[in-house]
Design a protein around this motif. Structure first.
Motif, PDB file in Angstrom:
ATOM      1  N   GLU A 179       0.833  -1.198   0.000  1.00 61.27           N
ATOM      2  CA  GLU A 179       0.000   0.000   0.000  1.00 61.27           C
ATOM      3  C   GLU A 179       0.867   1.248   0.000  1.00 61.27           C
ATOM      4  O   GLU A 179       1.847   1.343   0.736  1.00 61.27           O
ATOM      5  CB  GLU A 179      -0.891   0.001   1.244  1.00 61.27           C
ATOM      6  CG  GLU A 179      -1.816   1.214   1.313  1.00 61.27           C
ATOM      7  CD  GLU A 179      -2.644   1.236   2.591  1.00 61.27           C
ATOM      8  OE1 GLU A 179      -3.493   2.112   2.714  1.00 61.27           O
ATOM      9  OE2 GLU A 179      -2.413   0.355   3.446  1.00 61.27           O
ATOM     10  N   THR A 223       2.150   4.674   0.939  1.00 60.71           N
ATOM     11  CA  THR A 223       2.064   5.447   2.173  1.00 60.71           C
ATOM     12  C   THR A 223       2.808   6.758   2.012  1.00 60.71           C
ATOM     13  O   THR A 223       3.683   6.909   1.166  1.00 60.71           O
ATOM     14  CB  THR A 223       2.675   4.667   3.355  1.00 60.71           C
ATOM     15  OG1 THR A 223       4.037   4.361   3.045  1.00 60.71           O
ATOM     16  CG2 THR A 223       1.905   3.389   3.624  1.00 60.71           C
ATOM     17  N   THR A 253      -1.241   7.254   6.669  1.00 55.07           N
ATOM     18  CA  THR A 253      -1.839   7.111   5.343  1.00 55.07           C
ATOM     19  C   THR A 253      -3.100   7.963   5.255  1.00 55.07           C
ATOM     20  O   THR A 253      -3.677   8.354   6.286  1.00 55.07           O
ATOM     21  CB  THR A 253      -2.199   5.647   5.062  1.00 55.07           C
ATOM     22  OG1 THR A 253      -3.278   5.262   5.921  1.00 55.07           O
ATOM     23  CG2 THR A 253      -1.006   4.726   5.286  1.00 55.07           C
ATOM     24  N   PRO A 254      -3.558   8.278   4.056  1.00 55.37           N
ATOM     25  CA  PRO A 254      -4.830   9.012   3.912  1.00 55.37           C
ATOM     26  C   PRO A 254      -5.996   8.306   4.597  1.00 55.37           C
ATOM     27  O   PRO A 254      -6.891   8.959   5.146  1.00 55.37           O
ATOM     28  CB  PRO A 254      -5.015   9.068   2.386  1.00 55.37           C
ATOM     29  CG  PRO A 254      -3.624   9.014   1.842  1.00 55.37           C
ATOM     30  CD  PRO A 254      -2.881   8.092   2.758  1.00 55.37           C
ATOM     31  N   ASP A 255      -5.997   6.973   4.580  1.00 49.40           N
ATOM     32  CA  ASP A 255      -7.069   6.229   5.246  1.00 49.40           C
ATOM     33  C   ASP A 255      -7.043   6.444   6.756  1.00 49.40           C
ATOM     34  O   ASP A 255      -8.094   6.487   7.411  1.00 49.40           O
ATOM     35  CB  ASP A 255      -6.949   4.732   4.931  1.00 49.40           C
ATOM     36  CG  ASP A 255      -7.367   4.399   3.504  1.00 49.40           C
ATOM     37  OD1 ASP A 255      -8.109   5.216   2.923  1.00 49.40           O
ATOM     38  OD2 ASP A 255      -6.958   3.349   2.992  1.00 49.40           O
ATOM     39  N   ASP A 256      -5.838   6.561   7.320  1.00 50.18           N
ATOM     40  CA  ASP A 256      -5.719   6.814   8.762  1.00 50.18           C
ATOM     41  C   ASP A 256      -6.357   8.149   9.124  1.00 50.18           C
ATOM     42  O   ASP A 256      -7.092   8.250  10.115  1.00 50.18           O
ATOM     43  CB  ASP A 256      -4.240   6.831   9.175  1.00 50.18           C
ATOM     44  CG  ASP A 256      -3.585   5.466   9.034  1.00 50.18           C
ATOM     45  OD1 ASP A 256      -4.287   4.452   9.231  1.00 50.18           O
ATOM     46  OD2 ASP A 256      -2.381   5.414   8.712  1.00 50.18           O
ATOM     47  N   ARG A 277      -8.600   9.752   7.398  1.00 46.36           N
ATOM     48  CA  ARG A 277     -10.046   9.645   7.156  1.00 46.36           C
ATOM     49  C   ARG A 277     -10.748   8.980   8.337  1.00 46.36           C
ATOM     50  O   ARG A 277     -11.817   9.418   8.782  1.00 46.36           O
ATOM     51  CB  ARG A 277     -10.276   8.869   5.853  1.00 46.36           C
ATOM     52  CG  ARG A 277     -11.695   8.992   5.306  1.00 46.36           C
ATOM     53  CD  ARG A 277     -11.846   8.249   3.990  1.00 46.36           C
ATOM     54  NE  ARG A 277     -10.906   8.753   2.992  1.00 46.36           N
ATOM     55  CZ  ARG A 277      -9.873   8.070   2.525  1.00 46.36           C
ATOM     56  NH1 ARG A 277      -9.638   6.834   2.955  1.00 46.36           N
ATOM     57  NH2 ARG A 277      -9.072   8.597   1.623  1.00 46.36           N
ATOM     58  N   ARG A 278     -10.150   7.905   8.870  1.00 49.71           N
ATOM     59  CA  ARG A 278     -10.758   7.200  10.000  1.00 49.71           C
ATOM     60  C   ARG A 278     -10.813   8.092  11.238  1.00 49.71           C
ATOM     61  O   ARG A 278     -11.787   8.066  11.991  1.00 49.71           O
ATOM     62  CB  ARG A 278      -9.961   5.933  10.302  1.00 49.71           C
ATOM     63  CG  ARG A 278     -10.293   4.763   9.389  1.00 49.71           C
ATOM     64  CD  ARG A 278      -9.749   3.457   9.973  1.00 49.71           C
ATOM     65  NE  ARG A 278      -8.284   3.456  10.019  1.00 49.71           N
ATOM     66  CZ  ARG A 278      -7.521   3.035   9.015  1.00 49.71           C
ATOM     67  NH1 ARG A 278      -8.084   2.584   7.897  1.00 49.71           N
ATOM     68  NH2 ARG A 278      -6.208   3.067   9.109  1.00 49.71           N
ATOM     69  N   GLU A 291     -13.722  10.431  10.862  1.00 45.33           N
ATOM     70  CA  GLU A 291     -14.976   9.679  10.980  1.00 45.33           C
ATOM     71  C   GLU A 291     -15.284   9.394  12.438  1.00 45.33           C
ATOM     72  O   GLU A 291     -16.434   9.476  12.876  1.00 45.33           O
ATOM     73  CB  GLU A 291     -14.870   8.380  10.175  1.00 45.33           C
ATOM     74  CG  GLU A 291     -14.935   8.584   8.666  1.00 45.33           C
ATOM     75  CD  GLU A 291     -14.722   7.285   7.899  1.00 45.33           C
ATOM     76  OE1 GLU A 291     -14.378   6.261   8.554  1.00 45.33           O
ATOM     77  OE2 GLU A 291     -14.882   7.293   6.658  1.00 45.33           O
TER      78      GLU A 291
END
Length: 371
Positions: free
Chosen positions: A4, A6, A345-348, A350-351, A354
């Motif tokens: 992935e 990063t 990461t961008p997902d981190d 984002r979470r 949220e």
């Protein structure tokens, strides 16, 4: 399975800061709330072309920054960066059914506006879009200061010098249309200066013929009365040209101040539509610096504090506490990554937000409001 992708937090912050600076440089120099039409042909402003309203095959048209927001929201827009001496077309005859929401009384056409294929979303001598989905070559695009078209570095017909962002470029086509510019290029352009330095390093005793524009130095020592009537362009022409007249030309900072401004040359520039070359404030760099200055002025007055001024004391405290709580939680969240030596990461990210959103909903649901 591929690993992935990063990014580090430093990368995220640096990229975000660069994007903000670029946006400020282009947009902060233009008005985002009021149509620029009443100002006439604006010296330089951010412009857009709307392919939803003026599709290819129709008449080219450009709209100002404010109209791109207020009148063309949700439309397909081509970002034109900046153009000089342009008057906003939004809502005129070229737009058929669309009416400008910011300024209703406009002429049918703006006859002094200049258009190019950029207004249909294509650029360079190759007439390709940007970004180009079919072009796999990584290549920067550079704007010609005369025609204001954007050209790929590989299509300029010359080597792109270092620190190109600090220099102005005139494409080969514009050089050939205004042939007298080659005389200046022989003495002022970036490429020639670099070549001259290389020649001098390989020559032990250069004579006057090899010194190029060094010959004109005595004219600078004349009295003001003797120097004023002289034409700098004619002086350079008398020396002769040594530059190959092909390819784009890059010019160093301050080169415009070295152009001749005698009456004859001013008339020549006027007839060629190039009077702006004598204006140092016409440069994109000057416009960008103005935008950055405007943005710094706006940052001096915090919009959050402006909003708080209109709330009562209890509401102000609630918002400030909420903001401080989120800032603390974000700091703790990022600190865990730093301690573990992990990248964010961008997902981190984002979470995290949220989770913040869910927490606010739970707090709001459990809060008692007196009736």
């Amino acid at each position: 399975m591929s690993e992935e992708q990063t990014v580090s937090l430093v990368d995220v912050l640096e990229e975000d800061e660069e994007l903000e600076e670029e946006a400020s440089a282009v947009l902060a120099g233009s008005d985002s709330d009021h149509c620029s039409y009443p100002q006439g042909y604006v010296k330089r402003q951010a412009l857009y072309a709307c392919s939803s309203c003026t599709p290819k095959g129709g008449e080219p048209a450009g709209v100002c920054l404010a109209c791109s927001y207020k009148c063309h929201e949700g439309h397909d827009l081509f970002e034109l960066y900046t153009k000089r001496n342009f008057r906003c077309d939004c809502g005129n005859r070229k737009f058929m059914e669309l009416h400008c929401k910011l300024h209703s009384e406009k002429d049918e056409v703006n006859s002094l506006n200049k258009y190019s294929h950029n207004f249909f979303g294509v650029y360079c001598t190759c007439s390709r879009p940007y970004p180009d989905p079919d072009d796999q070559v990584e290549d920067e695009m550079i704007q010609c200061v005369v025609c204001e078209d954007w050209l790929h570095g590989r299509h300029l017909g010359c080597v792109v010098p270092d620190c190109v962002e600090l220099q102005e470029m005139i494409c080969e086509s514009c050089m050939n249309k205004n042939h007298f510019l080659w005389t200046y290029a022989a003495h002022l352009s970036v490429q020639v200066k670099e070549e001259r330095e290389a020649d001098q390093s390989n020559t032990t005793l250069p004579n006057k013929e090899e010194q190029g524009d060094e010959v004109i130095e005595p004219s600078c020592k004349r009295s003001r009365e003797e120097a004023e009537p002289s034409c700098r362009l004619k002086q350079l022409q008398a020396i002769g040209q040594k530059r190959v007249q092909s390819g784009a030309v890059f010019w160093p900072s301050g080169w415009r101040s070295k152009l001749c401004s005698c009456i004859t040359c001013k008339e020549c520039l006027s007839e060629s539509g190039l009077c702006f070359l004598l204006d140092e404030s016409d440069t994109v760099l000057a416009y960008e610096n103005k935008g950055k200055t405007n943005e710094q002025g706006r940052q001096g007055h915090d919009p959050l504090m402006s909003a708080l001024d209109h709330l009562n004391h209890v509401q102000q405290l609630e918002i400030i506490h909420g903001y401080n709580d989120m800032k603390t939680e974000l700091k703790d969240f990022l600190q865990r990554f730093a301690e573990d030596g992990k990248v964010v990461t961008p997902d981190d990210i984002r979470r995290f937000f949220e989770q913040q959103s869910r927490k606010r909903r739970r707090d709001d649901a459990g809060r008692f409001y007196p009736t």
